[in-house]
Enzyme design. Structure first.
Site, PDB file in Angstrom:
ATOM      1  N   GLU A 169      11.808 -20.374  36.977  1.00 45.61           N
ATOM      2  CA  GLU A 169      11.495 -19.045  37.551  1.00 45.61           C
ATOM      3  C   GLU A 169      12.732 -18.143  37.523  1.00 45.61           C
ATOM      4  O   GLU A 169      12.960 -17.336  38.425  1.00 45.61           O
ATOM      5  CB  GLU A 169      10.981 -19.155  39.002  1.00 45.61           C
ATOM      6  CG  GLU A 169       9.775 -20.050  39.195  1.00 45.61           C
ATOM      7  CD  GLU A 169       8.453 -19.430  38.759  1.00 45.61           C
ATOM      8  OE1 GLU A 169       8.441 -18.256  38.333  1.00 45.61           O
ATOM      9  OE2 GLU A 169       7.436 -20.147  38.843  1.00 45.61           O
TER      10      GLU A 169
HETATM   11  C1  LIG Z   1      10.777 -28.814  34.303  1.00 49.31           C
HETATM   12  C2  LIG Z   1      10.759 -27.460  33.702  1.00 49.31           C
HETATM   13  C3  LIG Z   1       9.595 -26.723  33.688  1.00 49.31           C
HETATM   14  C4  LIG Z   1       9.547 -25.473  33.086  1.00 49.31           C
HETATM   15  N1  LIG Z   1       8.362 -24.798  33.000  1.00 49.31           N
HETATM   16  C5  LIG Z   1       8.286 -23.684  32.217  1.00 49.31           C
HETATM   17  C6  LIG Z   1       7.023 -23.084  31.934  1.00 49.31           C
HETATM   18  O1  LIG Z   1       5.983 -23.505  32.419  1.00 49.31           O
HETATM   19  N2  LIG Z   1       6.998 -22.016  31.087  1.00 49.31           N
HETATM   20  C7  LIG Z   1       8.138 -21.499  30.524  1.00 49.31           C
HETATM   21  O2  LIG Z   1       8.031 -20.537  29.775  1.00 49.31           O
HETATM   22  N3  LIG Z   1       9.363 -22.040  30.797  1.00 49.31           N
HETATM   23  C8  LIG Z   1       9.457 -23.120  31.602  1.00 49.31           C
HETATM   24  N4  LIG Z   1      10.676 -23.704  31.862  1.00 49.31           N
HETATM   25  C9  LIG Z   1      11.875 -23.126  31.260  1.00 49.31           C
HETATM   26  C10 LIG Z   1      12.819 -22.495  32.274  1.00 49.31           C
HETATM   27  O3  LIG Z   1      12.273 -21.297  32.738  1.00 49.31           O
HETATM   28  C11 LIG Z   1      14.176 -22.327  31.573  1.00 49.31           C
HETATM   29  O4  LIG Z   1      14.724 -23.625  31.460  1.00 49.31           O
HETATM   30  C12 LIG Z   1      15.105 -21.406  32.328  1.00 49.31           C
HETATM   31  O5  LIG Z   1      14.649 -20.087  32.270  1.00 49.31           O
HETATM   32  C13 LIG Z   1      16.536 -21.461  31.783  1.00 49.31           C
HETATM   33  O6  LIG Z   1      16.566 -21.335  30.393  1.00 49.31           O
HETATM   34  P1  LIG Z   1      17.398 -22.400  29.532  1.00 49.31           P
HETATM   35  O7  LIG Z   1      16.948 -23.748  29.936  1.00 49.31           O
HETATM   36  O8  LIG Z   1      17.273 -22.034  28.110  1.00 49.31           O
HETATM   37  O9  LIG Z   1      18.877 -22.225  30.017  1.00 49.31           O
HETATM   38  P2  LIG Z   1      19.918 -21.167  29.456  1.00 49.31           P
HETATM   39  O10 LIG Z   1      19.336 -19.809  29.469  1.00 49.31           O
HETATM   40  O11 LIG Z   1      20.495 -21.670  28.180  1.00 49.31           O
HETATM   41  O12 LIG Z   1      21.035 -21.225  30.580  1.00 49.31           O
HETATM   42  C14 LIG Z   1      22.081 -22.198  30.626  1.00 49.31           C
HETATM   43  C15 LIG Z   1      23.043 -21.789  31.739  1.00 49.31           C
HETATM   44  O13 LIG Z   1      23.624 -20.506  31.444  1.00 49.31           O
HETATM   45  C16 LIG Z   1      23.345 -19.599  32.493  1.00 49.31           C
HETATM   46  N5  LIG Z   1      23.137 -18.273  31.939  1.00 49.31           N
HETATM   47  C17 LIG Z   1      22.315 -17.895  30.939  1.00 49.31           C
HETATM   48  N6  LIG Z   1      22.372 -16.588  30.744  1.00 49.31           N
HETATM   49  C18 LIG Z   1      23.252 -16.087  31.638  1.00 49.31           C
HETATM   50  C19 LIG Z   1      23.752 -14.793  31.929  1.00 49.31           C
HETATM   51  N7  LIG Z   1      23.326 -13.697  31.312  1.00 49.31           N
HETATM   52  N8  LIG Z   1      24.668 -14.678  32.907  1.00 49.31           N
HETATM   53  C20 LIG Z   1      25.085 -15.755  33.602  1.00 49.31           C
HETATM   54  N9  LIG Z   1      24.652 -17.004  33.372  1.00 49.31           N
HETATM   55  C21 LIG Z   1      23.739 -17.172  32.396  1.00 49.31           C
HETATM   56  C22 LIG Z   1      22.100 -20.139  33.176  1.00 49.31           C
HETATM   57  O14 LIG Z   1      21.972 -19.671  34.491  1.00 49.31           O
HETATM   58  C23 LIG Z   1      22.342 -21.637  33.096  1.00 49.31           C
HETATM   59  O15 LIG Z   1      23.189 -22.043  34.128  1.00 49.31           O
HETATM   60  C24 LIG Z   1      10.734 -24.943  32.519  1.00 49.31           C
HETATM   61  C25 LIG Z   1      11.935 -25.665  32.560  1.00 49.31           C
HETATM   62  C26 LIG Z   1      11.956 -26.911  33.120  1.00 49.31           C
HETATM   63  C27 LIG Z   1      13.249 -27.687  33.101  1.00 49.31           C
END
Ligand SMILES: Cc1cc2nc3c(=O)[nH]c(=O)nc-3n(C[C@H](O)[C@H](O)[C@H](O)COP(=O)(O)OP(=O)(O)OC[C@H]3O[C@@H](n4cnc5c(N)ncnc54)[C@H](O)[C@@H]3O)c2cc1C
Length: 594
Positions: A404
């Site tokens: 979220e």
């Molecule tokens: C169990 C689970 C269920 C999920 N369910 C869904 C779902 O139903 N539908 C869906 O679409 N997605 C889903 N997700 C995805 C989830 O929303 C994403 O994992 C999340 O938005 C983070 O994206 P990422 O994993 O690519 O991390 P990244 O975006 O790669 O982030 C990695 C780190 O960098 C930080 N970061 C990234 N950008 C910035 C910035 N601009 N400034 C500062 N820090 C930053 C982040 O906060 C994090 O600490 C799910 C994930 C999990 C693990």
């Protein structure tokens, strides 16, 4: 009856609220309590007895539990009657979300279905799309998922590469791409999929049925926690999506995605409260059974400290959650009386409170991690045993800071959104911030010769707000447009804002409780408030100083640091005795009854 005065989103930074104008959980009505009880009964009869079995990644079992919750009507709580739901208020939806939140993996699967899995169609679908899908999603006849994240597009959700091309005959969009981390992927009948049409720079949204040829669902991921919730990748290989399954207008997908996430964020705030209360109950029950050195561990001061802190933080976060919920209900009603249709009024009402949504998401998910971590500690070695509920809760809680919108993204949103709303003219943030900053050398704590208990608390909170304004002016005038790159400073300010909003919500709740029950009956709540403000002042002071030393010139340090010291000055509290009283009530009740 006099109408409640409701502030705009973020306006609390420059305006104080009165206790009579906020909603507190003690005001839930009979129907709301009954709905919560129905949710609780469902957890007791269907979810807890199967909690270990679903965690063996039994997709069929999770699907059947979800369907049962639909048959019972739980999936229709937020859906209007005309689409087979019960059209309950936002406060009621939050209370249901809180109760379900104690349901481990089920909670994640259920909330994903009812929220991101259903609401895009509810709020952005055509009447035909709603009749075709929402009426069945509301009863659990079909289950939903939301597909935004891709391998290269997480926090940067608009960077997705999934593509939709209109077929030559104009009847279909041909979808190609890959989504990952999709909750409920393993059994959802329909998916809201975000993709870019042709070479668009922005996303569009599509309703995709799992049986459309070319939809390929991977096996479930092996996760740290919420193992019973199906999470998988989905591939789209030349999937023919009928043009009537476009959701909203072409290019509207990102807006849809964000507004649905707003809603998810607020609900997550309530959801994790339920998990926190469950962890407190597990902790106190264990502490009331486990003996060491010949006595129950609940008699040790070190354990009482932990139990009390669990209660204080949960109670405070709860105050903020329901305060916002009622503000949202009131705004929805206002939009309706102004002639807005019900769906539009709802989505606009919820989207308006974006500052508070981000606060609730971050604050509550971090509270849960604290509460559950201390819960494991109270259990000692048994906290590390997979036999214990607290161990499952510990693993399951961690995800809340990631999905979220990560807490990093949401922390930034707190400040960013408040500033944007102020620039739009919603409230005078920058004028008041400049006033405080320019007056910094004359700032004192403003303690009068005499003041009542609640006048004192209100003064503290006004001072915390001034501390925030001081930092907002200092940071924005120093960094100007480059402020957005100074994330550490934005985080400091965001932490100050969150602490202050929650502190104010708690103080107003305790004051209102006093006016309902009489001040004599609120002693324990005053203990909660006293400890929270005493600790909160310190956190705000530290975050403020970190910000000041990052943006100010050395010659300004003394004036600004002194101003922050004065603005975060609070009277001493015998925190040991206050925490003992809070813990003793919890220990005596043997469950969370605050
Ligand atoms: C169990 C689970 C269920 C999920 N369910 C869904 C779902 O139903 N539908 C869906 O679409 N997605 C889903 N997700 C995805 C989830 O929303 C994403 O994992 C999340 O938005 C983070 O994206 P990422 O994993 O690519 O991390 P990244 O975006 O790669 O982030 C990695 C780190 O960098 C930080 N970061 C990234 N950008 C910035 C910035 N601009 N400034 C500062 N820090 C930053 C982040 O906060 C994090 O600490 C799910 C994930 C999990 C693990």
């Amino acid at each position: 009856m006099e109408a409640r005065k409701v502030l705009k989103s973020g306006e609390f930074l420059v305006e104080n609220s009165e206790a009579k104008n906020i909603f507190i959980p003690e005001e839930f009505n009979e129907e709301q309590r009954m709905i919560a009880q129905t949710c609780q009964d469902f957890l007791n009869t269907e979810v807890y007895p199967n909690a270990d079995k679903v965690d063996k990644q039994d997709r069929d079992l999770m699907k059947s539990i979800l369907k049962k919750s639909g048959e019972l009507g739980l999936m229709g709580i937020s859906i209007p009657e005309e689409y087979n739901g019960f059209g309950q208020s936002f406060v009621t939806q939050m209370l249901a979300a809180e109760t379900i939140g104690a349901g481990y993996s089920f909670s994640v699967a259920f909330m994903a279905h009812c929220g991101i899995g259903t609401l895009p169609i509810m709020y952005y679908g055509t009447e035909e799309q709603r009749q075709k899908y929402v009426t069945r999603l509301a009863t659990g006849e079909i289950l939903g998922a939301y597909c935004l994240t891709e391998p290269g597009a997480g926090s940067d959700a608009n960077a997705g590469k999934t593509n939709a091309r209109l077929s030559e005959d104009g009847r279909y969009y041909i979808l190609n791409g890959q989504k990952m981390w999709i909750t409920n992927a393993g059994f959802a009948d329909i998916q809201t999929v975000f993709a870019k049409i042709d070479n668009d720079r922005v996303l569009s949204a599509f309703i995709v049925e799992k049986d459309f040829p070319g939809v390929v669902i991977s096996p479930d991921e092996h996760k740290m926690g919420i193992k019973g919730s199906s999470t998988a990748q989905i591939f789209y290989n030349d999937v023919k999506v009928p043009v009537e399954n476009l959701l909203g207008k072409p290019g509207e997908g990102f807006r849809i995605a964000l507004s649905i996430l707003h809603m998810g964020r607020i609900k997550l705030g309530a959801n994790v409260l339920g998990a926190a209360k469950k962890a407190i109950n597990d902790s106190v029950k264990y502490a009331n059974e486990r003996k060491q050195f010949g006595v129950l561990i609940s008699t040790f001061g070190a354990i009482k400290f932990k139990l009390a802190e669990q209660v204080i933080r949960t109670f405070a976060a709860e105050s903020a959650n329901y305060r916002v919920s009622k503000d949202i209900d009131d705004l929805i009603e206002k939009y309706k009386t102004e002639g807005c249709d019900k769906g539009r009024a709802t989505i606009d009402g919820i989207s308006h409170y974006a500052v508070e949504a981000a606060i609730l998401k971050v604050y509550s998910s971090e509270i849960l991690d604290y509460v559950i971590d201390e819960g494991v500690q109270i259990h000692g070695g048994m906290g590390y045993s997979a036999e214990m509920a607290i161990e499952k809760g510990y693993r399951d809680s961690r995800i809340n800071r990631i999905f979220e919108g990560t807490n990093e993204i949401n922390r930034l949103l707190v400040v960013d959104t408040a500033m944007k709303r102020a620039m739009k003219g919603d409230f005078d943030l920058f004028g008041k911030a400049a006033e405080v900053y320019n007056n910094a050398k004359h700032i004192t704590s403003g303690k009068p010769a005499s003041e009542s208990y609640f006048q004192e608390k209100s003064r503290y909170i006004s001072n915390f707000k001034k501390a925030i304004l001081l930092c907002i002016h200092g940071a924005s005038s120093k960094f100007e447009k480059k402020l957005v790159q100074e994330q550490e400073v934005l985080n400091n300010i965001s932490d100050m804002i969150m602490e202050t909003y929650v502190a104010e919500s708690l103080a107003l709740r305790v004051q209102k409780l006093g006016s309902i029950k009489g001040d004599a009956a609120t002693g324990i709540y005053q203990d909660i408030l006293n400890v929270f403000l005493y600790d909160g002042a310190e956190k705000i002071r530290k975050a403020g100083l970190d910000a000041v030393y990052s943006f100010a010139a050395p010659e300004e340090y003394t004036v600004l640091a002194n101003a922050l010291e004065s603005l975060t000055l609070v009277a001493g509290v015998n925190v040991k005795e206050a925490r003992r009283r809070i813990a003793d009530k919890l220990i005596e009740d043997n469950c969370y009854k605050f």
